[in-house]
Design a protein around this motif. Structure first.
Motif, PDB file in Angstrom:
ATOM      1  N   GLU A  17     -15.255 -11.204  15.421  1.00 55.00           N
ATOM      2  CA  GLU A  17     -16.450 -12.016  15.606  1.00 55.00           C
ATOM      3  C   GLU A  17     -17.418 -11.834  14.446  1.00 55.00           C
ATOM      4  OE1 GLU A  17     -19.261 -14.594  16.908  1.00 55.00           O
ATOM      5  OE2 GLU A  17     -17.168 -14.367  17.517  1.00 55.00           O
ATOM      6  N   ARG A  20     -16.048 -13.690  11.388  1.00 56.02           N
ATOM      7  CA  ARG A  20     -16.227 -15.134  11.513  1.00 56.02           C
ATOM      8  C   ARG A  20     -17.689 -15.516  11.292  1.00 56.02           C
ATOM      9  NH1 ARG A  20     -12.448 -16.325  16.837  1.00 56.02           N
ATOM     10  NH2 ARG A  20     -10.491 -16.612  15.717  1.00 56.02           N
ATOM     11  N   LYS A 138      -6.140 -25.787  20.651  1.00 54.03           N
ATOM     12  CA  LYS A 138      -7.240 -26.094  21.559  1.00 54.03           C
ATOM     13  C   LYS A 138      -8.569 -25.883  20.851  1.00 54.03           C
ATOM     14  CE  LYS A 138      -9.211 -24.919  26.076  1.00 54.03           C
ATOM     15  NZ  LYS A 138      -9.104 -24.023  27.256  1.00 54.03           N
ATOM     16  N   ARG A 139      -9.360 -26.965  20.760  1.00 53.48           N
ATOM     17  CA  ARG A 139     -10.668 -26.941  20.101  1.00 53.48           C
ATOM     18  C   ARG A 139     -10.581 -26.346  18.697  1.00 53.48           C
ATOM     19  NH1 ARG A 139     -12.924 -24.826  24.989  1.00 53.48           N
ATOM     20  NH2 ARG A 139     -13.605 -22.977  23.845  1.00 53.48           N
ATOM     21  N   GLN A 141      -8.674 -23.918  17.481  1.00 53.27           N
ATOM     22  CA  GLN A 141      -8.526 -22.471  17.366  1.00 53.27           C
ATOM     23  C   GLN A 141      -7.401 -22.068  16.415  1.00 53.27           C
ATOM     24  OE1 GLN A 141      -8.108 -21.173  21.425  1.00 53.27           O
ATOM     25  NE2 GLN A 141     -10.309 -21.243  21.825  1.00 53.27           N
ATOM     26  N   THR A 142      -6.262 -22.778  16.474  1.00 55.74           N
ATOM     27  CA  THR A 142      -5.149 -22.454  15.575  1.00 55.74           C
ATOM     28  C   THR A 142      -5.522 -22.758  14.128  1.00 55.74           C
ATOM     29  OG1 THR A 142      -3.563 -22.986  17.333  1.00 55.74           O
ATOM     30  CG2 THR A 142      -2.704 -22.847  15.089  1.00 55.74           C
ATOM     31  N   ASP A 144      -8.516 -22.707  12.875  1.00 57.01           N
ATOM     32  CA  ASP A 144      -9.469 -21.670  12.461  1.00 57.01           C
ATOM     33  C   ASP A 144      -8.750 -20.370  12.103  1.00 57.01           C
ATOM     34  OD1 ASP A 144     -11.614 -23.340  12.842  1.00 57.01           O
ATOM     35  OD2 ASP A 144     -12.099 -22.594  14.844  1.00 57.01           O
ATOM     36  N   SER A 145      -7.708 -20.031  12.862  1.00 55.19           N
ATOM     37  CA  SER A 145      -6.962 -18.806  12.578  1.00 55.19           C
ATOM     38  C   SER A 145      -6.237 -18.906  11.238  1.00 55.19           C
ATOM     39  CB  SER A 145      -5.948 -18.535  13.704  1.00 55.19           C
ATOM     40  OG  SER A 145      -6.606 -18.259  14.924  1.00 55.19           O
ATOM     41  N   ASN A 203     -17.260 -21.300  19.917  1.00 48.85           N
ATOM     42  CA  ASN A 203     -17.299 -20.309  18.848  1.00 48.85           C
ATOM     43  C   ASN A 203     -18.607 -20.462  18.066  1.00 48.85           C
ATOM     44  OD1 ASN A 203     -17.003 -22.315  16.765  1.00 48.85           O
ATOM     45  ND2 ASN A 203     -14.801 -22.369  17.167  1.00 48.85           N
ATOM     46  N   PRO A 229     -15.976 -13.680  24.162  1.00 48.88           N
ATOM     47  CA  PRO A 229     -15.810 -15.067  23.668  1.00 48.88           C
ATOM     48  C   PRO A 229     -16.375 -16.114  24.619  1.00 48.88           C
ATOM     49  CG  PRO A 229     -13.797 -14.354  24.724  1.00 48.88           C
ATOM     50  CD  PRO A 229     -14.768 -13.195  24.851  1.00 48.88           C
TER      51      PRO A 229
END
Length: 287
Positions: A17, A20, A138-139, A141-142, A144-145, A203, A229
């Motif tokens: 966190e 990010r 989803k939203r 997330q992948t 962003d990773s 996020n 989260p």
């Protein structure tokens, strides 16, 4: 830069966190552990891990911090670890190689376009293909990773930090527009009902979009509540204004004074840790 406090289900989650929030890889994070946290039994008695962190002031990295695992895939994690050992890199080539190895492990065919701007120290990666929904996740997330992992790769051994943006099918812009429209709709509802509305957990980047969209609204204000989260934005009516559909807000006339009794500015549960989240409303992480 002063230290900021971050929470997570585990110590690694708290570090993630913080990374990010500052848009930096973990080896540029200076942190200290306040509370290791507690898993509890069947979810009962659990406590979040807490750290205090800031960006390292020295450009040279003197210690190695354990990498934070963002993607639950041993194959992708091992590829990231191997790619991160590169000392002198061609930014565009390294990003493409890393993604090529990741997509091969995932069985995904995708075209990769990478453009590095040396003057701005920024790398933009555009992905295209038939399975982009899987890469978005989803939203986002992948996506962003992947963006975070590429940042780790291209910033390993560099003297200046390189900002990374990964996008596909214009997802970033479409998501921003969706959130801005959501913010306006929620604000209108709050104006009419004079009651606060809590949005779904988001996020930090998405929370900042909501804060930014409503920061100049005369009749509502925003703040964030909860722990990651599950941290979310709450939209509330301003105290000294009352809304009318035809004339808008005007003075205090018609304002529901019972609002202050039913809703404490410290949060519905009276949490004293409530804050205005000024960092979220005034800064923006590069996508």
């Amino acid at each position: 830069m002063e230290y900021m406090e971050f929470k997570g289900r585990t110590k690694s989650d708290a570090i993630t966190e913080a990374c990010r929030h500052f848009s930096i890889p973990s080896d540029r994070l200076d942190y200290e552990i306040i509370d290791e946290g507690k898993a509890g039994f069947l979810g009962m008695g659990s406590k979040p891990a807490i750290i205090r962190a800031k960006v390292k002031e020295e450009a040279a990295i003197e210690e190695v911090i354990e990498p934070v695992k963002l993607v639950d895939s041993p194959t992708i994690a091992s590829v990231a670890a191997a790619a991160a050992n590169i000392e002198e890199i061609d930014v565009e080539a390294s990003a493409k190689k890393f993604l090529t190895d990741v997509f091969a492990a995932m069985g995904i065919a995708a075209e990769i376009s990478a453009k590095y701007n040396d003057s701005l120290k920024s790398l933009e990666v555009e992905l295209s293909g038939d399975d982009m929904g899987v890469l978005i996740g989803k939203r986002g997330q992948t996506l962003d990773s992947l963006q975070y992992l590429i940042s780790l790769v291209v910033n390993k051994g560099t003297s200046e930090y390189i900002r990374v943006k990964v996008d596909t099918e214009n997802y970033r812009q479409r998501r921003r527009e969706t959130l801005e429209n959501l913010a306006k709709n929620i604000a209108y509802k709050v104006k009419r009902t004079r009651r606060p509305v809590s949005l779904e957990p988001m996020n930090p980047y998405e929370r900042r979009i909501i804060h930014s969209a409503l920061q100049n609204d005369k009749y509502v204000t925003t703040h964030s509540e909860g722990d990651e989260p599950f941290r979310r934005v709450v939209v509330t009516p301003k105290r000294d204004s009352s809304y009318n559909d035809n004339r808008g807000y005007k003075g205090n006339k018609g304002y529901n004074r019972n609002y202050n009794k039913s809703y404490n500015r410290n949060g519905k549960d009276g949490n004293k840790n409530y804050d205005r989240d000024s960092a979220e409303s005034n800064t923006e992480t590069v996508e």
